[in-house]
Write an enzyme that holds these catalytic residues in place. Structure first.
Site, PDB file in Angstrom:
ATOM      1  CD  GLU A 202     -35.264 -23.019 -39.298  1.00  0.00           C
ATOM      2  OE1 GLU A 202     -36.102 -22.722 -39.106  1.00  0.00           O
ATOM      3  OE2 GLU A 202     -34.699 -24.147 -39.849  1.00  0.00           O
TER       4      GLU A 202
ATOM      5  CE  LYS B  85     -35.323 -27.862 -39.761  1.00  0.00           C
ATOM      6  NZ  LYS B  85     -35.558 -26.604 -40.727  1.00  0.00           N
TER       7      LYS B  85
ATOM      8  CB  CYS C  88     -38.427 -24.912 -37.701  1.00  0.00           C
ATOM      9  SG  CYS C  88     -39.771 -24.470 -38.432  1.00  0.00           S
TER      10      CYS C  88
HETATM   11  O1  LIG Z   1     -42.897 -27.307 -40.503  1.00  0.00           O
HETATM   12  C1  LIG Z   1     -43.267 -26.383 -41.191  1.00  0.00           C
HETATM   13  O2  LIG Z   1     -44.311 -26.082 -41.744  1.00  0.00           O
HETATM   14  C2  LIG Z   1     -42.301 -25.525 -41.793  1.00  0.00           C
HETATM   15  C3  LIG Z   1     -40.955 -25.821 -41.089  1.00  0.00           C
HETATM   16  C4  LIG Z   1     -39.813 -25.182 -41.718  1.00  0.00           C
HETATM   17  O3  LIG Z   1     -39.879 -24.458 -42.562  1.00  0.00           O
HETATM   18  C5  LIG Z   1     -38.468 -25.294 -40.936  1.00  0.00           C
HETATM   19  O4  LIG Z   1     -38.101 -26.400 -40.304  1.00  0.00           O
HETATM   20  O5  LIG Z   1     -37.658 -24.428 -41.055  1.00  0.00           O
END
Ligand SMILES: O=C(O)CCC(=O)C(=O)O
Length: 266
Positions: free
Chosen positions: A33, A102, A143
């Site tokens: 990411e 996302k 993520c």
């Molecule tokens: O879900 C999480 O704990 C972190 C998610 C996050 O930082 C992201 O989506 O980039």
């Protein structure tokens, strides 16, 4: 992959790593990411570019040069004044196959530990994203999308056998949540699941947990690493998905007469 604040350095470095992975036999290569920009809400608008655009052109060329699929982690994407956290996907001939914006934006507040709100500068995507390969159909999330079982379930229903999440868990949530979430999505849907993270940089405003990991449809961790930059290699066997689904036919045992997960908007 270790990410710096210099976009051109990140792009050059990503190409070097992709070339190396391809030379070592990888056929589908996944970046983390936000691989061309720091993971920081103040950076997203500054680093944002269109897709297709300069970064995606470089990835397209690199996919073509190496004859590999590239799941291009994510980059801040600008479109019509809105900024998205977007994963572009390229075929081995360098065609932009699809892109995933996302869908679930991070909004977390663990007092004294971490406060992060992507909506401060990002808009959410509103599309499910899958693509076909000669091996199997692949579903993409970014993520935080991993935390929402409905998305993974829908990708399973769409026929995906491999779910890929470029990600960046952090030092608060990563140690407790990341691996259990990956294993849960894999076992729930009887699919392979991968999360690919940037390497940890203790001086960054957001310190990534790292630990890029691939989990099998049986829920086993097949490949993983610590927090420093490395290439994680893993063999994916789509036939094993079918085997697990035959042995444990939970997907056809759902009580859809009583409940279901419904797509409301495509
Ligand atoms: O879900 C999480 O704990 C972190 C998610 C996050 O930082 C992201 O989506 O980039």
């Amino acid at each position: 992959m270790a990410v710096t604040a210099v976009k051109s350095e990140n792009l050059e470095h990503a190409v070097t790593l992709i070339n190396k992975a391809a030379t070592n036999g990888a056929q589908l290569i996944i970046l983390p990411e936000c691989f061309n920009s720091p993971y920081d809400t103040t950076c997203f608008p500054k680093y944002a570019e269109s897709i297709p655009g300069p970064t995606s052109d470089i990835l397209a060329q690199t996919a073509n040069d190496n004859n590999v699929y590239i799941i291009g982690g994510s980059i801040p994407e600008i479109d019509n004044g809105e900024v998205y956290n977007t994963c572009p996907v390229f075929s081995p001939s360098g065609k932009l196959l699809t892109k995933h914006r996302k869908m679930h934006l991070v909004d977390i507040n663990v007092p004294g530990k971490i406060r992060f709100r992507e909506a401060d500068s990002l808009s959410p995507g509103c599309d499910f994203t899958t693509f076909d390969t000669p091996y199997c159909k692949v579903g993409i999330g970014v993520c935080y999308d991993l935390r929402f079982p409905e998305l993974a379930h829908i990708y399973g229903e769409m026929g995906c056998k491999f779910l890929v999440y470029p990600g960046a868990f952090n030092m608060t949530t990563g140690p407790s949540h990341m691996e259990p979430l990956l294993r849960a999505r894999a076992v729930d849907n009887e699919v392979y699941v991968a999360l690919v993270s940037g390497a940890r940089n203790e001086t960054a405003s957001y310190v990534a947990w790292g630990h890029s990991t691939v989990v099998s449809p049986w829920g086993d961790v097949l490949a993983t690493t610590e927090h420093l930059e490395t290439i994680v290699y893993c063999d994916i066997d789509p036939d094993f998905v079918d085997k697990v689904r035959t042995h444990l036919p939970i997907l056809s045992q759902k009580r859809t007469d009583m409940y279901s997960t419904v797509v409301k908007r495509k």
